[in-house]
Design a protein around this motif. Structure first.
Motif, PDB file in Angstrom:
ATOM      1  N   MET A  70       0.821  -1.274   0.128  1.00  0.00           N
ATOM      2  CA  MET A  70      -0.334  -0.013   0.230  1.00  0.00           C
ATOM      3  C   MET A  70       0.773   1.231   0.139  1.00  0.00           C
ATOM      4  O   MET A  70       0.302   2.201  -0.283  1.00  0.00           O
ATOM      5  CB  MET A  70      -0.669  -0.025   1.284  1.00  0.00           C
ATOM      6  N   SER A  75      -0.967   1.724  -9.609  1.00  0.00           N
ATOM      7  CA  SER A  75      -1.412   0.848 -10.669  1.00  0.00           C
ATOM      8  C   SER A  75      -0.592   0.522 -12.000  1.00  0.00           C
ATOM      9  O   SER A  75       0.243   2.168 -12.028  1.00  0.00           O
ATOM     10  CB  SER A  75      -2.551   1.138 -11.460  1.00  0.00           C
ATOM     11  N   HIS A  76       0.340  -0.065 -12.305  1.00  0.00           N
ATOM     12  CA  HIS A  76       1.819  -0.066 -13.241  1.00  0.00           C
ATOM     13  C   HIS A  76       2.477   0.886 -12.651  1.00  0.00           C
ATOM     14  O   HIS A  76       3.219   1.435 -14.073  1.00  0.00           O
ATOM     15  CB  HIS A  76       0.959  -0.094 -14.334  1.00  0.00           C
ATOM     16  N   SER A 206      -2.490   3.220   3.197  1.00  0.00           N
ATOM     17  CA  SER A 206      -3.004   3.181   1.977  1.00  0.00           C
ATOM     18  C   SER A 206      -3.845   4.820   1.469  1.00  0.00           C
ATOM     19  O   SER A 206      -3.821   5.637   0.922  1.00  0.00           O
ATOM     20  CB  SER A 206      -4.128   2.555   1.248  1.00  0.00           C
ATOM     21  N   ASN A 207      -4.541   4.637   3.053  1.00  0.00           N
ATOM     22  CA  ASN A 207      -5.503   5.850   3.262  1.00  0.00           C
ATOM     23  C   ASN A 207      -5.403   7.436   3.367  1.00  0.00           C
ATOM     24  O   ASN A 207      -4.969   9.255   3.041  1.00  0.00           O
ATOM     25  CB  ASN A 207      -6.614   6.021   4.522  1.00  0.00           C
ATOM     26  N   TYR A 210      -3.879   8.284  -0.217  1.00  0.00           N
ATOM     27  CA  TYR A 210      -5.063   9.279  -0.245  1.00  0.00           C
ATOM     28  C   TYR A 210      -4.582  10.520  -0.191  1.00  0.00           C
ATOM     29  O   TYR A 210      -4.989  11.442  -0.925  1.00  0.00           O
ATOM     30  CB  TYR A 210      -6.175   7.852  -0.562  1.00  0.00           C
TER      31      TYR A 210
ATOM     32  N   GLN B 174      -6.514  -5.488 -12.963  1.00  0.00           N
ATOM     33  CA  GLN B 174      -4.944  -4.533 -13.867  1.00  0.00           C
ATOM     34  C   GLN B 174      -5.229  -3.859 -14.734  1.00  0.00           C
ATOM     35  O   GLN B 174      -4.163  -3.615 -15.453  1.00  0.00           O
ATOM     36  CB  GLN B 174      -3.780  -5.762 -13.680  1.00  0.00           C
ATOM     37  N   LEU B 194     -11.680   9.194  -7.775  1.00  0.00           N
ATOM     38  CA  LEU B 194     -10.669   8.829  -6.499  1.00  0.00           C
ATOM     39  C   LEU B 194      -9.868  10.367  -6.949  1.00  0.00           C
ATOM     40  O   LEU B 194      -9.416  10.642  -6.175  1.00  0.00           O
ATOM     41  CB  LEU B 194     -10.851   6.988  -6.060  1.00  0.00           C
ATOM     42  N   GLY B 195     -10.344  10.692  -8.052  1.00  0.00           N
ATOM     43  CA  GLY B 195      -8.573  11.612  -7.791  1.00  0.00           C
ATOM     44  C   GLY B 195      -7.990  11.273  -9.744  1.00  0.00           C
ATOM     45  O   GLY B 195      -8.129  10.547  -9.980  1.00  0.00           O
ATOM     46  N   LYS B 196      -7.641  11.745  -8.856  1.00  0.00           N
ATOM     47  CA  LYS B 196      -6.025  11.838 -11.004  1.00  0.00           C
ATOM     48  C   LYS B 196      -5.157  10.734 -10.650  1.00  0.00           C
ATOM     49  O   LYS B 196      -4.181   9.775 -11.969  1.00  0.00           O
ATOM     50  CB  LYS B 196      -5.261  13.204 -11.119  1.00  0.00           C
ATOM     51  N   THR B 197      -4.707  10.169  -9.230  1.00  0.00           N
ATOM     52  CA  THR B 197      -3.744   9.326  -9.678  1.00  0.00           C
ATOM     53  C   THR B 197      -4.685   7.788  -9.500  1.00  0.00           C
ATOM     54  O   THR B 197      -5.789   7.559  -8.974  1.00  0.00           O
ATOM     55  CB  THR B 197      -2.833   8.810  -7.615  1.00  0.00           C
ATOM     56  N   ALA B 198      -3.729   6.702 -10.542  1.00  0.00           N
ATOM     57  CA  ALA B 198      -4.734   6.065 -10.421  1.00  0.00           C
ATOM     58  C   ALA B 198      -3.815   4.540  -9.589  1.00  0.00           C
ATOM     59  O   ALA B 198      -2.432   4.132  -9.298  1.00  0.00           O
ATOM     60  CB  ALA B 198      -3.730   4.521 -11.889  1.00  0.00           C
ATOM     61  N   TYR B 199      -5.016   4.386  -8.830  1.00  0.00           N
ATOM     62  CA  TYR B 199      -4.726   3.384  -7.565  1.00  0.00           C
ATOM     63  C   TYR B 199      -4.757   1.783  -8.109  1.00  0.00           C
ATOM     64  O   TYR B 199      -4.941   1.602  -8.860  1.00  0.00           O
ATOM     65  CB  TYR B 199      -5.437   3.665  -6.330  1.00  0.00           C
ATOM     66  N   LEU B 200      -3.858   0.633  -7.309  1.00  0.00           N
ATOM     67  CA  LEU B 200      -3.994  -0.495  -7.471  1.00  0.00           C
ATOM     68  C   LEU B 200      -5.351  -0.853  -7.008  1.00  0.00           C
ATOM     69  O   LEU B 200      -6.228  -0.158  -5.652  1.00  0.00           O
ATOM     70  CB  LEU B 200      -3.538  -1.001  -6.348  1.00  0.00           C
ATOM     71  N   ALA B 202      -6.777  -2.480  -5.050  1.00  0.00           N
ATOM     72  CA  ALA B 202      -7.141  -2.880  -3.998  1.00  0.00           C
ATOM     73  C   ALA B 202      -7.070  -1.631  -3.049  1.00  0.00           C
ATOM     74  O   ALA B 202      -7.232  -0.890  -1.510  1.00  0.00           O
ATOM     75  CB  ALA B 202      -5.955  -3.529  -2.890  1.00  0.00           C
ATOM     76  N   ALA B 203      -6.245  -0.408  -2.797  1.00  0.00           N
ATOM     77  CA  ALA B 203      -5.646   0.442  -2.676  1.00  0.00           C
ATOM     78  C   ALA B 203      -7.985   1.510  -2.969  1.00  0.00           C
ATOM     79  O   ALA B 203      -7.830   2.569  -1.848  1.00  0.00           O
ATOM     80  CB  ALA B 203      -4.676   1.294  -2.850  1.00  0.00           C
ATOM     81  N   SER B 206      -9.568  -0.061   0.033  1.00  0.00           N
ATOM     82  CA  SER B 206      -9.585   0.688   1.242  1.00  0.00           C
ATOM     83  C   SER B 206      -9.823   2.402   1.388  1.00  0.00           C
ATOM     84  O   SER B 206     -10.883   2.798   2.165  1.00  0.00           O
ATOM     85  CB  SER B 206      -8.168   0.611   1.571  1.00  0.00           C
ATOM     86  N   ASN B 207      -9.097   3.100  -0.073  1.00  0.00           N
ATOM     87  CA  ASN B 207     -10.024   4.290   0.320  1.00  0.00           C
ATOM     88  C   ASN B 207     -11.268   4.712   0.563  1.00  0.00           C
ATOM     89  O   ASN B 207     -11.737   5.753   0.924  1.00  0.00           O
ATOM     90  CB  ASN B 207      -9.165   5.158  -0.509  1.00  0.00           C
TER      91      ASN B 207
END
Lengths: 219, 219
Positions: A70, A75-76, A206-207, A210, B174, B194-200, B202-203, B206-207
């Motif tokens: 986390m 992602s990638h 993770s939080n 974020y 993925q 969730l915004g501009k970040t590409a999260y996993l 699982a993240a 969590s968020n």
């Protein structure tokens, strides 16, 4: 680190040359745009040798893996502005610090089995890009740091507290920080809270990522 | 579900009797205080038999495990108001729905090895409390649901969108949702970001849990 790079640029003789500055900006883009973040997980029982059957039986090193996942992975992609530390206090030679540095981390995947072999290898003395082991305690690690925060339900709301440019967050394991360690850390740290829910350490990480992502978007 | 229970209570003949109401409130406490949440992860390659060496090699079932971890576990507890679904589209008999129901989930731990054996067992036809397998597609699952949201960077900000009482969030793996599935789901769902970040994945889970926790605190 971001500040150092900016200072380096400001010291350059050709700083007044706009085009030169633009070139430098694009080279150092990631450092200028991204503030650093550090996470420290204190593991009471995490083994300090490679002699374990799996991460869970290695003194709950599975929890350390979950926090790494986390803390460092998008992602990638890897979060190059994150440094993760785990202080391992299990047998046979505690305390050890496991460091995972997003800026240089390579050859990794996101599953637990991959990290089981990585952690086993570095604990056996092998090297892996971006992952380091050294003899260090929580107290030693913290006392030279600025902007240190300890996660606690009773702390100040993370959304309103002043976090500084490069905050470092200290988290306990499944049991929490030992009393004496907490007392020491609080000499250097402020308590910060994610709310009334008791989250898994990995979910805290993770939080926080974020919240910091959103904060950087608005800076 | 929370609303249904409240409506049931309101219909009771002795609703005017305060003490009776208090007793009922304490019985149904968890349902009244906690809104339900559902997460759906669409796995393009997740195996639909137990014939795999580990979760990663089982068509990236490790990603499904990571989402289960972040969806259902608090520190020392299970989120009883969460239902998790994974739609598995790997060989040999897709699509299958893997359901993990926080209300009845028992005998679990948080590490990947534990979930490898649980997922292997239920895919072999064994039973586990709170975990179910059934033949189902994403389209079939979604079309009877209300308050469906698809995670997309271009969607409406999750902090301002009206989520309803019992939202259900659809996430890709993925690679992301296949185009035809996304097109179908968007007939029933809104895009949320969730915004501009590409999260996993699982993240993301969590968020979302974190945002919903904060939302419930202020209701």
């Amino acid at each position: 680190m971001a500040r150092d790079v900016i200072n380096d640029i400001k010291k350059l003789p050709y700083f007044k040359n706009f085009y030169y500055f633009i070139t430098l900006t694009s080279i150092y883009n990631q450092y200028i745009l991204l503030y650093m973040r550090e996470f420290v997980v204190y593991s009471r029982t995490g083994k300090t040798s490679s002699n374990f059957r799996n991460l869970r039986e290695g003194g709950r090193l599975d929890l350390v893996y979950q926090c790494i996942l986390m803390a460092l992975f998008r992602s990638h992609g890897i979060r190059k502005n994150v440094v993760f530390h785990a202080i391992l206090n299990g047998s046979p030679k505690p305390p050890l610090e496991l460091i995972v540095d997003g800026a240089t981390l390579r050859n990794v995947r996101t599953d637990e089995n991959t990290w089981e072999s990585i952690i086993r290898n570095v604990l056996s003395g092998a090297s892996h890009p971006g992952i380091y082991i050294k003899k260090n305690s929580l107290q030693q690690l913290i006392k030279d740091k600025k902007d240190v925060f300890v996660l606690e339900e009773s702390g100040e709301d993370i959304k309103t507290i002043e976090l500084g440019a490069n905050p470092i967050f200290v988290l306990g394991d499944q049991v929490g920080l030992p009393r004496n360690e907490e007392r020491f850390v609080l000499r250097y740290a402020k308590k910060v809270s994610l709310g009334k829910t008791a989250y898994l350490a990995a979910a805290c990480v993770s939080n926080i990522n974020y919240i910091l992502d959103l904060r950087e978007k608005t800076l």
